[in-house]
Design a protein around this motif. Structure first.
Motif, PDB file in Angstrom:
ATOM      1  N   GLN A 113       0.760  -1.096   0.001  1.00  0.00           N
ATOM      2  CA  GLN A 113      -0.064  -0.025  -0.052  1.00  0.00           C
ATOM      3  C   GLN A 113       0.735   1.286  -0.020  1.00  0.00           C
ATOM      4  OE1 GLN A 113      -2.811   0.106   3.271  1.00  0.00           O
ATOM      5  NE2 GLN A 113      -2.968   2.514   2.975  1.00  0.00           N
ATOM      6  N   ASP A 114       1.787   1.324   0.983  1.00  0.00           N
ATOM      7  CA  ASP A 114       2.557   2.625   0.934  1.00  0.00           C
ATOM      8  C   ASP A 114       3.381   3.067  -0.403  1.00  0.00           C
ATOM      9  OD1 ASP A 114       1.937   2.917   3.658  1.00  0.00           O
ATOM     10  OD2 ASP A 114       3.967   1.992   4.382  1.00  0.00           O
TER      11      ASP A 114
ATOM     12  N   GLY B 234     -11.914  -8.722  -8.562  1.00  0.00           N
ATOM     13  CA  GLY B 234     -11.756  -9.772  -7.562  1.00  0.00           C
ATOM     14  C   GLY B 234     -10.306 -10.254  -8.004  1.00  0.00           C
ATOM     15  N   LYS B 235     -10.211 -10.773  -9.282  1.00  0.00           N
ATOM     16  CA  LYS B 235      -8.811 -11.440  -9.733  1.00  0.00           C
ATOM     17  C   LYS B 235      -7.772 -10.496  -9.496  1.00  0.00           C
ATOM     18  CE  LYS B 235     -11.237 -14.328 -13.115  1.00  0.00           C
ATOM     19  NZ  LYS B 235     -11.505 -14.648 -14.397  1.00  0.00           N
ATOM     20  N   VAL B 236      -7.856  -9.240  -9.835  1.00  0.00           N
ATOM     21  CA  VAL B 236      -6.854  -8.194  -9.566  1.00  0.00           C
ATOM     22  C   VAL B 236      -6.353  -8.308  -7.994  1.00  0.00           C
ATOM     23  CG1 VAL B 236      -6.289  -5.645  -9.488  1.00  0.00           C
ATOM     24  CG2 VAL B 236      -7.476  -6.717 -11.458  1.00  0.00           C
ATOM     25  N   ARG B 237      -7.374  -7.942  -7.252  1.00  0.00           N
ATOM     26  CA  ARG B 237      -7.364  -7.886  -5.695  1.00  0.00           C
ATOM     27  C   ARG B 237      -6.546  -9.218  -5.132  1.00  0.00           C
ATOM     28  NH1 ARG B 237     -12.055  -4.904  -6.085  1.00  0.00           N
ATOM     29  NH2 ARG B 237     -11.817  -2.964  -5.216  1.00  0.00           N
ATOM     30  N   GLN B 238      -6.801 -10.561  -5.808  1.00  0.00           N
ATOM     31  CA  GLN B 238      -6.353 -11.669  -5.444  1.00  0.00           C
ATOM     32  C   GLN B 238      -4.548 -11.402  -5.507  1.00  0.00           C
ATOM     33  OE1 GLN B 238      -8.033 -14.820  -7.619  1.00  0.00           O
ATOM     34  NE2 GLN B 238      -9.986 -14.872  -6.571  1.00  0.00           N
ATOM     35  N   GLY B 239      -4.235 -11.049  -6.569  1.00  0.00           N
ATOM     36  CA  GLY B 239      -2.641 -10.811  -6.667  1.00  0.00           C
ATOM     37  C   GLY B 239      -2.168  -9.672  -5.823  1.00  0.00           C
ATOM     38  N   LEU B 240      -2.935  -9.069  -5.108  1.00  0.00           N
ATOM     39  CA  LEU B 240      -2.207  -7.834  -4.313  1.00  0.00           C
ATOM     40  C   LEU B 240      -1.977  -8.509  -2.888  1.00  0.00           C
ATOM     41  CD1 LEU B 240      -4.774  -4.964  -5.268  1.00  0.00           C
ATOM     42  CD2 LEU B 240      -2.517  -5.716  -6.408  1.00  0.00           C
TER      43      LEU B 240
ATOM     44  N   ASP C 177      -1.981  -8.196   1.305  1.00  0.00           N
ATOM     45  CA  ASP C 177      -3.207  -8.046   2.060  1.00  0.00           C
ATOM     46  C   ASP C 177      -3.406  -6.606   2.365  1.00  0.00           C
ATOM     47  OD1 ASP C 177      -3.519 -10.628   2.363  1.00  0.00           O
ATOM     48  OD2 ASP C 177      -2.558 -11.031   4.240  1.00  0.00           O
ATOM     49  N   ASP C 178      -2.228  -5.799   2.631  1.00  0.00           N
ATOM     50  CA  ASP C 178      -2.313  -4.372   2.862  1.00  0.00           C
ATOM     51  C   ASP C 178      -2.955  -3.601   1.674  1.00  0.00           C
ATOM     52  OD1 ASP C 178      -0.048  -4.317   1.737  1.00  0.00           O
ATOM     53  OD2 ASP C 178       0.678  -2.616   2.656  1.00  0.00           O
ATOM     54  N   LEU C 179      -2.531  -3.758   0.569  1.00  0.00           N
ATOM     55  CA  LEU C 179      -3.135  -3.201  -0.483  1.00  0.00           C
ATOM     56  C   LEU C 179      -4.323  -3.668  -0.778  1.00  0.00           C
ATOM     57  CD1 LEU C 179      -2.733  -1.164  -2.696  1.00  0.00           C
ATOM     58  CD2 LEU C 179      -1.353  -2.748  -3.838  1.00  0.00           C
ATOM     59  N   ARG C 180      -4.790  -4.905  -0.903  1.00  0.00           N
ATOM     60  CA  ARG C 180      -6.077  -5.438  -0.904  1.00  0.00           C
ATOM     61  C   ARG C 180      -6.993  -4.800  -0.113  1.00  0.00           C
ATOM     62  NH1 ARG C 180      -5.570 -10.473   0.431  1.00  0.00           N
ATOM     63  NH2 ARG C 180      -4.276 -11.021  -1.546  1.00  0.00           N
ATOM     64  N   GLU C 181      -6.681  -4.658   1.214  1.00  0.00           N
ATOM     65  CA  GLU C 181      -7.739  -3.983   2.143  1.00  0.00           C
ATOM     66  C   GLU C 181      -7.994  -2.272   1.708  1.00  0.00           C
ATOM     67  OE1 GLU C 181      -6.335  -4.699   6.296  1.00  0.00           O
ATOM     68  OE2 GLU C 181      -6.157  -6.878   5.859  1.00  0.00           O
TER      69      GLU C 181
END
Length: 133
Positions: free
Chosen positions: A72-73, A111-117, A119-123
């Motif tokens: 995320q940062d 959803g698929k994009v987020r699966q590859g991120l 945890d902090d970036l997904r959240e």
């Protein structure tokens, strides 16, 4: 969703003062997403967006490095740098772009994009645009 509607929604929801700023944050967010996901998924995402917006994803996919990982940062810093903005405004606008990508795409692409991120970036991407800029 058409290009003008997408950019107009980014401007409105992120409370930006111009369409140019909305274009800039949209481009910056999509280019940074494209750096973080595999090129096939990036192509799937770009194909569901208006051509002018999808090109922001496509132009980065040939530079994809599967060993590059960031959370995320770093994501927010890259968006801020690309959009010539401070990090709080970049974080807020990037969340708005993610929210609109959810609305503009189908078939669980986001959803698929987020699966590859990580945890902090997904959240971060699921946090929505509620909060202060």
């Amino acid at each position: 969703m058409q290009h003008d509607a997408f950019i107009g929604q980014v401007q409105d929801r992120a409370r930006l003062d111009s369409r140019g700023a909305a274009e800039s944050f949209t481009r910056a967010t999509l280019e940074t997403i494209a750096e973080r996901i595999n090129p096939d998924l990036a192509d799937d995402l770009a194909a569901q967006l208006p051509q002018e917006i999808g090109e922001n994803v496509r132009r980065v996919t040939d530079q994809w490095d599967p060993t590059e990982r960031f959370g995320q940062d770093e994501f927010v810093q890259r968006v801020a740098s690309r959009a010539h903005s401070d990090q709080p405004q970049a974080a807020y606008a990037a969340r708005v772009v993610f929210e609109l990508l959810d609305e503009a795409t189908t078939g669980n692409v986001m959803g698929k994009v987020r699966q590859g991120l990580p945890d902090d970036l997904r959240e971060f991407t699921l946090a929505g645009s509620s909060g202060d800029a």
